[in-house]
Every structure is written in C-alpha cells, then in structure tokens.
Design an enzyme around this catalytic site. Structure first.
Site, PDB file in Angstrom:
ATOM      1  N   ASP A  94     -10.444  28.356 -11.272  1.00 56.64           N
ATOM      2  CA  ASP A  94     -11.591  27.460 -11.042  1.00 56.64           C
ATOM      3  C   ASP A  94     -12.909  28.212 -11.210  1.00 56.64           C
ATOM      4  O   ASP A  94     -13.802  28.136 -10.356  1.00 56.64           O
ATOM      5  CB  ASP A  94     -11.523  26.840  -9.644  1.00 56.64           C
ATOM      6  CG  ASP A  94     -10.144  26.341  -9.270  1.00 56.64           C
ATOM      7  OD1 ASP A  94      -9.464  25.792 -10.153  1.00 56.64           O
ATOM      8  OD2 ASP A  94      -9.747  26.503  -8.104  1.00 56.64           O
ATOM      9  N   GLU A 125      -9.777  15.965 -11.914  1.00 52.59           N
ATOM     10  CA  GLU A 125     -10.476  16.880 -11.013  1.00 52.59           C
ATOM     11  C   GLU A 125     -11.315  17.863 -11.822  1.00 52.59           C
ATOM     12  O   GLU A 125     -11.357  17.804 -13.060  1.00 52.59           O
ATOM     13  CB  GLU A 125      -9.470  17.646 -10.150  1.00 52.59           C
ATOM     14  CG  GLU A 125      -8.553  18.578 -10.939  1.00 52.59           C
ATOM     15  CD  GLU A 125      -7.570  19.327 -10.051  1.00 52.59           C
ATOM     16  OE1 GLU A 125      -7.338  18.892  -8.901  1.00 52.59           O
ATOM     17  OE2 GLU A 125      -7.024  20.350 -10.512  1.00 52.59           O
TER      18      GLU A 125
END
Length: 610
Positions: free
Chosen positions: A308, A488
């Site tokens: 991420d 997401e």
C-alpha cells in the site's frame, strides 16, 4: 557514516578514483553560504554513492588568505599527477573570483596554487570549470555575474599549462538570455522589470558523437534548472546554440556528469535550490546521438516489504513515503530527494498502535498529505472498544503534525474519520479540486453484496466529511470479485481536463488488479453519472514480467517534474502459502506512467525487477 540525504551541500561535484574505487564528493559545504564568514570546503568519500565517510576538511584558509566570504562551487580534477581545485571566493571591496588550489591527494589539504583569482580583478565571477581541448590546451569556463552585467555571461579563458595564470583576455561564449528556456527576474521586490538573467555552473562534455556540450544552470519557468548548449564548431569558442528545453527543469541545478564504476552515466545536481535543504541528487542519463535525457526507469523494488505504498512530493523537494509495514503495528515515515533514494532512507516510526481497543490492530495504508500548512496522515486500523477480541473491524483515523518537517515534531490523533454509517472503512485518500476538498475511501455497505465499495464526499476539514457520501463504484465485473468482492485503495490523478481515480479489486493474491474511474474536471464530482468505469482492469499480473497482484497504487511526479510516475506494490511470485494478506513480500515499485492520445493514462504492464 552518513547517508546521502543527511549531507547538506550545494554545487556537488564528483571525482572518481579508479585506483581506490572511491567517489569523492565536493561542494559548497558551509551551512549558510550566502552570508557571514566562510569556513572552507569539506569532502566526503563513498564506495557506493549512498553511504559517505566524512566530512573531511579539504580546504581551510590560512590567516592571510585574501577571501573570507562565499566559498562556492569547488571542482577537483586530476591533472598531470596532481589534484587541482577550481573554486569561487569573495571578500569585502574585492570582486568574487575563481582561484585554483592544489593538493597531492583528493582529500587535501588543498593550498593556493594561482596567485589569487585568475578571473579579471574588476569582474564579479564564479563557477570556474576546467576544459582541456583536443589539442591538450587547458581552458577555464566561468560565469560573469548578472549582478554586474545584468544579462549573465558565459566566458572562457585559456590557462597556462601550470594553471598558475591565464593567457590573454576572456572571450564571451553566450549570454543567459539567448536560451529560450531561461526566465528573467526583477532585481528587487520593488521592481517590475524582469530583465536580469543568471548564468551558473558550467560543465563541459564531449558527447559520443563528437559534439561539444555545455551543461549550465539558470532560472526557468519552474525554478532553478539545467540547460544544454552546443558548440556549432565543436570548439570551446563556439558559436554556442541552446536546446529549447532544459535537461532538468524544476528546482535543481549546478550539474555535472560522471560515470559510475558499474558503467552508469550519471548527472549530479543539488536540489532543492533552497538553504538548508539542498542535497546531492544522482540521476541516470541516457545519451543518444548527442542528446542527453534523464533515464526514467527505476530499479525495482524501490522499497522491500512495503505494501500500500504512498508517496507525496512536497515543495521542499523531498519525496515522503508511507506504507503498510509487515507487522501492521505502526506507521513509519521516510523521505528522500529522489524516488530511488527512498530505498536507503532511514525510516522513522511516528506512531504505534494502541495496546487495546480501537486503533490496536492491523494498521493499514497510511497516506501523508500536506493541507493548509499542516501535515496529515489518513490510515485504517482495526480493533474495537466494545469487543477487545475483534481485530478486523477497521475504521479510518487521522493524525496531524504542525512541524515543517513531518519526521520531527508531535503527531496528534484527530480521532476517527466518521462516515454516514458505521461499518468497516479503510483506504482514505483526499484531494482538492476547484477550491473544494474531497475524501475518497472504501467502505462496506450492509445493503450491498460484497466486502467494500468506493465512496466520495466533501470535507469540512482534513478529518471530517460533510453531507452525504456518494457511491462511486462497487464490485461487479468478474475481475473485481475473485476471492473477495473488493473495490479499495483509491488514488486520484488530475490531468488533461479529466480526473482519474484508480482503485484495486479482488483478493490480495495474484488476482489483485487495478480499475479506473474517469470524470471531466468540469463535472459534478458528487454525481455518480459523472464517472465512467473502465470495464476491464487497467493494470494486472504479468507472467512475462514476473509480477503478480499489482495494485494499491498512488501517483507522483519525476524529480524534475516532467513525468508522471506510478507507485504500486506487487509480488515477484504467484504461489502463496496461507492467507496472502500475511505474506510480507508485497514490495513497493515505481514506473513511468504513459498517456494515450485521448488524454487518458496508459498503465502498460508491470515492469520486471532489476
């Protein structure tokens, strides 16, 4: 031992010692080179251009040395068995000039060699550099300052073989204003006439095709920059013609070229062009038929075991990097002057998870932003005050830091970022458009099948949304529902009259991939009809490249601001034992983002590791 990012230095110059396989870094090393009494010049020594020994005192003036101010831009050359330093000096009631120093060793000590400056005594001059022509005749190229002549001049003068004096008068090679990329500026805030033009930092290079090139610096449209001039005759006396576009355009300059011991052709600059933040930056260069270009390929991974990944490039010239750490127990922050430099940058833990309850487990996807003069980090955390055994019940939270440097100072918890309903929420990102700040995030809606959808809402401040949250996309295509029904990791990019939101879908194994939403920048961003969803993934696993599960990306820009760069994570293998979420080898990677003729991004395929 110091990391490159820890060394404050302007006008960096690299001397390569092939006998000892060492790099010597010289430059303007006084903490404040603009005013006050000067100290001297330091030198640093490295085997790899990242880890440096020093500083070592290369030059310290004797009590009777003529200059005591503005010790600038030392360059060191090995010439006929000795090391010669060309450097600029200044004193009250004397013009700035370039003097030559000498030493038996690159570490010094360097002592005066020429009898004072070899630039004209009544000229304000700086940044002398050595050039030896095809006949073996040494020349010094230097700048006649704009402070004295307004339109800065680039000049050359022939040197005696012993470097103690010059032969004849200097010749003017060109004026700064002759280059189309150079911007004039007003001499003072009270003046409106932008008729002053800078010449700085010349460096001569004979290209592989025989052309004689000169790198030099001035002020361009985006700040301090490096341009290229070319001698039409291949001789130092020119005439000199200028490339239309600078080699490096944004807030960095005073460059020189060298080749590393592994054969990489490298540009060295300082950036940002602001004291005390200036640092040495190394940029790989591609040379093709006399044309020099900054190489936009990165050595991947850029940071190991960081999923991420998020990079924010600040106005101070630094790239700030956050990501999920393998233990999911803290938030760390690192910064570097280049994207590649993040690999060796020292991380600082700026926040740790709580011992129990909310914010006590699975800390995911921190993003750092600079909003209205303060730093903010949005992140997701699991844990519950009601059920201490619950670790997956994620919510979004915000930290705030008022320090200039976010690695320093205190990070204050601003609390949970509340949405319109209570459910699992994560992966918040924020952007501003036409004076309005928006939040985009992933959240589960109990009324919609699946694990998470993407939503958008306006914000009243960096930790509060206002009004109704709007559904942007939910998992619906086959590539979005493998393993889990997931949308997401949104990331926003504004360009070409459009706003793009990339996002990630499916489980975090090799099925993880990226989708894209697109809206016109004139549309109502809170109207779902404004957004067009790509029916196919725009970025996915690639067997040939050996990259699997690419996603949870962000966007940044190259060091000179000329290219868009995508940052993402992926694995280098497909088969995973157990839950892929807990496989730590999602590494952060970088690659150039290309653009289609219709103004939409072309993500291409993940590049192979190298």
């Amino acid at each position: 031992m110091l990391k490159r990012e820890e060394i404050q230095i302007r006008d960096p110059f690299i001397l390569t010692d092939t006998n000892e396989m060492k790099y010597y870094l010289y430059g303007t090393t006084d903490k404040n080179a603009w005013e006050g009494k000067a100290t001297g010049f330091d030198v640093y020594v490295s085997l790899d251009l990242e880890n440096w020994e020093g500083p070592f005192p290369a030059f310290r003036p004797e009590a009777d040395f003529w200059a005591d101010q503005n010790y600038w831009a030392p360059e060191v050359y090995r010439y006929e068995g000795k090391y010669y330093m060309f450097a600029s000096f200044k004193a009250d009631n004397r013009c700035r000039g370039t003097q030559i120093l000498v030493s038996e060793h690159p570490l010094g000590p360097f002592i005066p060699h020429s009898d004072g400056p070899i630039t004209p005594s009544d000229w304000e001059c700086l940044d002398g550099t050595l050039y030896v022509d095809d006949l073996g005749i040494p020349w010094m190229v230097f700048c006649h300052e704009w402070l004295q002549v307004q339109d800065g001049e680039m000049c050359a003068v022939q040197l005696m073989k012993d470097f103690k004096s010059v032969i004849g008068a200097p010749v003017i090679l060109f004026h700064a204003s002759e280059a189309s990329w150079v911007c004039g500026f007003a001499r003072s805030a009270a003046s409106t006439e932008k008729n002053n033009f800078v010449t700085d930092g010349p460096f001569l290079y004979r290209a592989e095709n025989g052309e004689l090139l000169m790198l030099w610096s001035s002020h361009g449209a985006d700040g301090y920059a490096i341009g290229i001039a070319r001698s039409a005759t291949g001789q130092i006396t020119g005439p000199w013609l200028h490339d239309d576009e600078p080699l490096f355009a944004k807030d960095g300059g005073h460059g020189m070229l060298f080749t590393t011991f592994d054969g990489t052709f490298m540009l060295t600059i300082h950036r940002p062009n602001r004291t005390p933040d200036e640092r040495t930056v190394f940029l790989p260069i591609i040379e093709e038929n006399g044309t020099l270009k900054i190489k936009r390929e990165y050595k991947n991974p850029i940071v190991l075991q960081r999923a991420d990944p998020w990079i924010y490039k600040h106005t101070d010239g630094y790239y700030y990097f956050t990501a999920s750490v393998p233990a999911f127990d803290c938030i760390e922050l690192r910064r570097a002057a280049t994207i590649q430099g993040l690999e060796s940058a020292i991380p600082t833990i700026i926040w740790r998870k709580h011992a129990a309850g909310k914010m006590s487990s699975l800390i995911w996807a921190p993003e750092i932003h600079f909003i209205d003069g303060k730093w903010y980090i949005h992140f997701a955390a699991g844990g519950s005050d009601e059920n201490l055994d619950e670790v997956w019940d994620h919510r979004m939270y915000v930290l705030e830091n008022e320090s200039v440097n976010p690695i320093e100072g205190a990070w204050v918890e601003k609390g949970q970022l509340q949405t319109n309903w209570e459910s699992v929420a994560l992966d918040a990102t924020t952007f501003e458009h036409q004076g309005v700040r928006y939040l985009v995030w992933a959240q589960k809606d109990p009324e919609i099948e699946g694990n998470s959808n993407l939503y958008i809402a306006e914000m009243s401040n960096p930790w509060t949304i206002k009004g109704k949250q709007i559904l942007l996309t939910k998992p619906e295509y086959p590539w979005e529902i493998v393993g889990y029904w997931v949308n997401e990791g949104p990331a926003v990019l504004k360009k070409n009259g459009q706003i793009f939101i990339s996002y990630s879908a499916s489980a975090t194994d090799s099925n993880y991939c990226m989708g894209l939403l697109t809206a016109l920048d004139t549309s109502d961003l809170l109207d779902p009809k404004s957004w067009i969803k790509s029916p196919e993934p725009v970025f996915k696993s690639n067997d040939e490249a050996g990259q699997y599960g690419p996603g949870h990306n962000c966007f940044t820009i190259s060091e000179d601001g000329s290219e868009d760069i995508m940052i993402y994570h992926s694995r280098s293998y497909k088969e995973i034992i157990g839950d892929p979420l807990f496989d730590p080898n999602r590494h952060a990677r970088a690659q150039k983002l290309d653009w289609n003729e219709d103004g939409t991004p072309n993500f291409g395929i993940p590049v192979a590791d190298r």
